[in-house]
Design an enzyme around this catalytic site. Structure first.
Site: not given
Length: 286
Positions: A88, A145, A248
């Protein structure tokens, strides 16, 4: 505050000390204080806890537990695509690597060799390839992921600075992503090799991977390199590969003529884990 002033202040800040202090608190079980800080953070950054596997702020023993919270199993369905968005966040930049130069922001580029810690042979495999830089803001889900199935070949911890990685800093600090501390993960995938780089920043206490655990600290000041050729560490598309303990940026590198990015993508756009990132340049199935 102007970009120039915000960036100039960062050169003066004791970034390592601030990061150490923040990391110590984030990992501490401070009871009601931890819960109060989490509630403040949720309100300040408009975090959507309804997506979390555990939406109760009081249930997290440490701030790190909250920050690296899991999502509900149905929160991020995976698209039917060759390459999935791994996080995201927001698109900082993406596109073609010009020779070995990666576009950071107007007037700023950096080299693939510098990004991976100085290994020119490793970087050469991505000459004229493709890259994507995705920024995770404080409100975002902070696990990373896999964009595609991959076998882990190597991991490199590159010491460096701890500048902020927000858009203003990206516009103002030359070579930002090749200057900050980072963890370089090299994979061999279904369509070819690729690299995922986890870039640290001010207040980012540490970065971790599912196969190694916490990579930093320690911060020895020297490049650390782990080869995995002799091990079968296989991760499937959509599976968690790592996480930031405070947020980050992720930079991805792909070889030449490997993929074609989602035409709906644009710099500054919002992206979600599991959405279509790209299709294989040799695939016509998607």
């Amino acid at each position: 505050m102007s970009d120039r002033l915000a960036v100039s202040a960062q050169y003066l800040l004791p970034k390592q000390a601030l990061t150490t202090i923040a990391g110590s608190f984030a990992g501490a079980q401070a009871g009601e204080l931890t819960t109060r800080v989490i509630r403040w953070f949720v309100k300040r950054y408009r975090v959507d806890l309804s997506e979390a596997a555990d939406p109760d702020p009081a249930s997290y023993k440490t701030f790190n537990d909250f920050f690296t919270r899991a999502l509900r199993a149905d929160a991020r369905p995976l698209a039917n695509a060759d390459f999935l968005c791994p996080v995201d966040g927001a698109i900082s930049q993406f596109g073609r690597i010009e020779g070995e130069q990666i576009f950071q922001a107007k007037g700023h580029q950096y080299s693939t060799t510098a990004l991976v810690g100085g290994d020119a042979q490793l970087a050469a495999g991505f000459a004229d390839g493709a890259f994507a830089t995705l920024y995770l803001s404080p409100r975002d889900y902070h696990r990373i992921h896999m964009p595609v199935d991959g076998r882990l070949k190597r991991m490199i911890h590159v010491p460096g600075e701890l500048f902020s990685v927000n858009p203003a800093t990206a516009r103002g600090v030359p070579g930002l992503f090749a200057r900050n501390e980072r963890v370089v993960c090299v994979f061999e995938g279904e369509f070819g090799s690729f690299i995922l780089v986890l870039v640290g920043a001010t207040i980012v206490g540490s970065m971790a991977t599912v196969w190694h655990g916490r990579v930093n600290p320690p911060r020895s000041g020297k490049i650390r390199d782990w080869p995995y050729d002799g091990q079968k560490i296989l991760l499937t598309k959509g599976e968690e590969m790592g996480r930031f303990l405070l947020g980050s940026t992720v930079v991805m590198l792909f070889p030449k003529d490997l993929l074609s990015f989602n035409p709906a993508w644009a710099p500054g756009g919002t992206v979600r884990l599991g959405e279509r990132m790209a299709c294989s340049a040799v695939s016509t199935s998607h």
